[in-house]
Design a protein around this motif. Sequence first.
Motif, PDB file in Angstrom:
ATOM      1  N   TYR A  16       0.774  -1.462  -0.210  1.00 22.23           N
ATOM      2  CA  TYR A  16      -0.023   0.092  -0.142  1.00 22.23           C
ATOM      3  C   TYR A  16       1.008   1.347   0.030  1.00 22.23           C
ATOM      4  O   TYR A  16       0.453   2.199   0.069  1.00 22.23           O
ATOM      5  CB  TYR A  16      -0.979   0.060   1.261  1.00 22.23           C
ATOM      6  CG  TYR A  16      -2.162  -1.078   0.896  1.00 22.23           C
ATOM      7  CD1 TYR A  16      -3.301  -0.633   0.359  1.00 22.23           C
ATOM      8  CD2 TYR A  16      -1.907  -2.251   1.486  1.00 22.23           C
ATOM      9  CE1 TYR A  16      -4.200  -1.680   0.088  1.00 22.23           C
ATOM     10  CE2 TYR A  16      -2.897  -3.328   1.237  1.00 22.23           C
ATOM     11  CZ  TYR A  16      -4.205  -2.885   0.639  1.00 22.23           C
ATOM     12  OH  TYR A  16      -5.166  -3.750   0.465  1.00 22.23           O
ATOM     13  N   GLY A  17       2.327   1.265  -0.119  1.00 17.66           N
ATOM     14  CA  GLY A  17       2.987   2.494   0.059  1.00 17.66           C
ATOM     15  C   GLY A  17       3.058   3.289   1.087  1.00 17.66           C
ATOM     16  O   GLY A  17       3.046   4.587   0.736  1.00 17.66           O
ATOM     17  N   SER A  18       2.622   2.716   2.057  1.00 19.34           N
ATOM     18  CA  SER A  18       2.635   3.431   3.527  1.00 19.34           C
ATOM     19  C   SER A  18       3.549   3.357   4.314  1.00 19.34           C
ATOM     20  O   SER A  18       4.156   2.428   4.602  1.00 19.34           O
ATOM     21  CB  SER A  18       1.212   3.146   4.048  1.00 19.34           C
ATOM     22  OG  SER A  18       0.173   3.169   3.143  1.00 19.34           O
ATOM     23  N   VAL A  19       3.987   4.657   4.978  1.00 22.32           N
ATOM     24  CA  VAL A  19       4.638   4.624   6.292  1.00 22.32           C
ATOM     25  C   VAL A  19       4.017   5.259   7.005  1.00 22.32           C
ATOM     26  O   VAL A  19       3.694   6.659   7.349  1.00 22.32           O
ATOM     27  CB  VAL A  19       5.872   5.547   5.838  1.00 22.32           C
ATOM     28  CG1 VAL A  19       6.924   5.586   7.079  1.00 22.32           C
ATOM     29  CG2 VAL A  19       6.856   4.702   4.571  1.00 22.32           C
ATOM     30  N   ASP A  72      -5.844   1.864   2.069  1.00 22.48           N
ATOM     31  CA  ASP A  72      -5.055   1.327   2.979  1.00 22.48           C
ATOM     32  C   ASP A  72      -5.594  -0.008   3.284  1.00 22.48           C
ATOM     33  O   ASP A  72      -6.512  -0.595   2.902  1.00 22.48           O
ATOM     34  CB  ASP A  72      -4.728   2.334   4.059  1.00 22.48           C
ATOM     35  CG  ASP A  72      -5.955   2.488   4.749  1.00 22.48           C
ATOM     36  OD1 ASP A  72      -6.684   1.666   5.098  1.00 22.48           O
ATOM     37  OD2 ASP A  72      -6.414   3.775   5.062  1.00 22.48           O
ATOM     38  N   PRO A  73      -4.416  -0.702   4.240  1.00 26.98           N
ATOM     39  CA  PRO A  73      -4.642  -1.833   4.693  1.00 26.98           C
ATOM     40  C   PRO A  73      -6.055  -2.145   5.581  1.00 26.98           C
ATOM     41  O   PRO A  73      -6.467  -3.052   5.496  1.00 26.98           O
ATOM     42  CB  PRO A  73      -3.292  -2.168   5.564  1.00 26.98           C
ATOM     43  CG  PRO A  73      -2.505  -1.422   5.274  1.00 26.98           C
ATOM     44  CD  PRO A  73      -3.144  -0.143   4.717  1.00 26.98           C
ATOM     45  N   GLN A 133      -0.848  -7.757   5.623  1.00 27.22           N
ATOM     46  CA  GLN A 133      -0.478  -8.212   6.987  1.00 27.22           C
ATOM     47  C   GLN A 133       0.735  -7.372   7.446  1.00 27.22           C
ATOM     48  O   GLN A 133       1.613  -6.868   6.651  1.00 27.22           O
ATOM     49  CB  GLN A 133      -0.082  -9.563   6.856  1.00 27.22           C
ATOM     50  CG  GLN A 133      -0.938 -10.462   6.079  1.00 27.22           C
ATOM     51  CD  GLN A 133      -2.282 -10.698   6.465  1.00 27.22           C
ATOM     52  OE1 GLN A 133      -2.399 -10.659   8.125  1.00 27.22           O
ATOM     53  NE2 GLN A 133      -3.247 -10.548   5.995  1.00 27.22           N
ATOM     54  N   PRO A 134       0.739  -7.296   8.941  1.00 22.37           N
ATOM     55  CA  PRO A 134       1.854  -6.207   9.326  1.00 22.37           C
ATOM     56  C   PRO A 134       3.113  -6.978   9.148  1.00 22.37           C
ATOM     57  O   PRO A 134       3.036  -8.358   8.981  1.00 22.37           O
ATOM     58  CB  PRO A 134       1.491  -6.341  10.897  1.00 22.37           C
ATOM     59  CG  PRO A 134       0.022  -6.585  11.015  1.00 22.37           C
ATOM     60  CD  PRO A 134      -0.236  -7.351   9.756  1.00 22.37           C
ATOM     61  N   GLY A 135       4.172  -6.314   8.809  1.00 22.41           N
ATOM     62  CA  GLY A 135       5.336  -6.802   8.408  1.00 22.41           C
ATOM     63  C   GLY A 135       5.723  -7.199   7.034  1.00 22.41           C
ATOM     64  O   GLY A 135       6.644  -7.802   6.598  1.00 22.41           O
TER      65      GLY A 135
END
Length: 553
Positions: free
Chosen positions: A142-145, A170-171, A274-276
Amino acid sequence: MLSRRLLMITPAAAGMILIVACGDTSRSAPEQLISEDKLHEHIAVLASDGFQGRAPATEGGRKTVAYLSEQLQALLLAPGNEGRYTQTVDMVSVRLGQEPELSLSGDGFSQTLRYGDEMMIWSPLQESDIEVSDSELVFVGYGSVAPEYDWDDYAGLDLEGKTVVMLVNDPGFASGDDALFNGRAMTYYGRWTYKFEEAARQGARGALIIHEDEAAGYGWEVVSGSWSGPQLALDHDGDDPQLALEGWLSLSAAEALFEASGHDLDALREAARQPGFEAVALDARARTRLENRFERSRSDNVIAYLPGSKRPDEAIIFTAHWDHLGVDEEDDSLIYNGAVDNASGTAAVLELARVFSEMDTAPERSIVFLLVTAEEQGLLGSRFYGENPVFPLSKTVAGINLDSMNVFGPTRDVTVVGYGNSALDEHLRRAAKAQGRHLRPEPHPERGYFYRSDHFSLARHGVPVLYPNPGIDHVERGVEFGEAWMADYQQNRYHRPADEYDPAWDLSGLALDTALVMRVALALANSKDWPNWQQDNEFRAIRDESRRAEKNH
């Protein structure tokens, strides 16, 4: 003398207004001061053919700026920009010299995507010729920070010369998990503007977003229509990094790319939730050449303010965009007058300016009236103000944005775009309660409407903002009527020549909503409260740092 049309609404609404009258019998109650006649007058003028659709950098646009400036000056409000009522916004229109091709190739395959059908690409660089050659494609989820969510799709990547490919939204939306990001409600990390900005900060050469109707909130025809033809941007170099290539891929084109490069888009989409998640090189490369042609112009924001009586350096800002779409390029008999969008919001700000200017004693904090240009071209006027604020953003208490307001009569409810984002909701709730009304969260937070109007240009710099929209529960005719009116407007008048002023409009609802936001502004202006974003909001850290720096200054 008060207008005879001050909240002269239907008998069925009288009980709701009586709650206000019993709570404050003085003539200073906002509901008793807002004039329907004045609202009608301003909308009729601004949405008349003589203003030619109020497009920026046109004769109609200049006529609009003159009208707004004259109205604010006549109220004896202070000019908001170093002795002037205007803030000049330099812009540049960028047009592609020819339709570009986008070539994608890898081991054993080569694709050339069709402009308009399979991709839309452009370059934000203010350069005549831009070439992207042999640029490695990297899928970054998703290209997110998002540090507040402990999320970093770019962790450990070196993207120099590379083009990132990412999913829209977003996720949280994709997973449906309310505990992930903000659930189905879009955060700023899901907005396409953020995705391009973050990719540039990460050092990428280009960025391509995979379009999906539900996740984007609109179909591919909106993408192909919005990014074809001239694109207006602020005309400045700036210090922010920029991509050489920005664009969208249709879902079918993206699926073909992933399959040809040996990857399963569905599987990677699931992994990206998923996280990570770790980015994946697609074993494919992009090539294109873009020819930009430029035409420079300028328009103006209009700014006035009422200095605060005790703390004039602290401000509450009302915003509304004055511009609309102008005259049809192919048929000059078609004028996009934008009566609802946004002569209505502009009229409301002018009426607020009048009422505040006539107060015997000014509120303790300053009240700013900011009417911005080029919203329809990408929030350019408000973005320019956010980057060049006249009133320091660290000392701006809140922003209240008025856009496309109620012209169909009073409602029992108030729709809040971005509901739950900040402590301002509670201020709005108290004001609505005083009117016998209640708040209604926006029905489609996943579509990201919070990021599509001028308040966002303050929000991205940390300033808490409110964006109230018309309610739907009409006092006499109920929810079905309100929903039908809104649906008809969206389908038949929104961004069409049919968005025309009608003198038969019942503006008692607009007057009531204008009084509502005046209540909020008065409460904030006469307090020492500094409302903030909710703890997990993406703009909280920016606001906290801004206020810390101000206190340590």
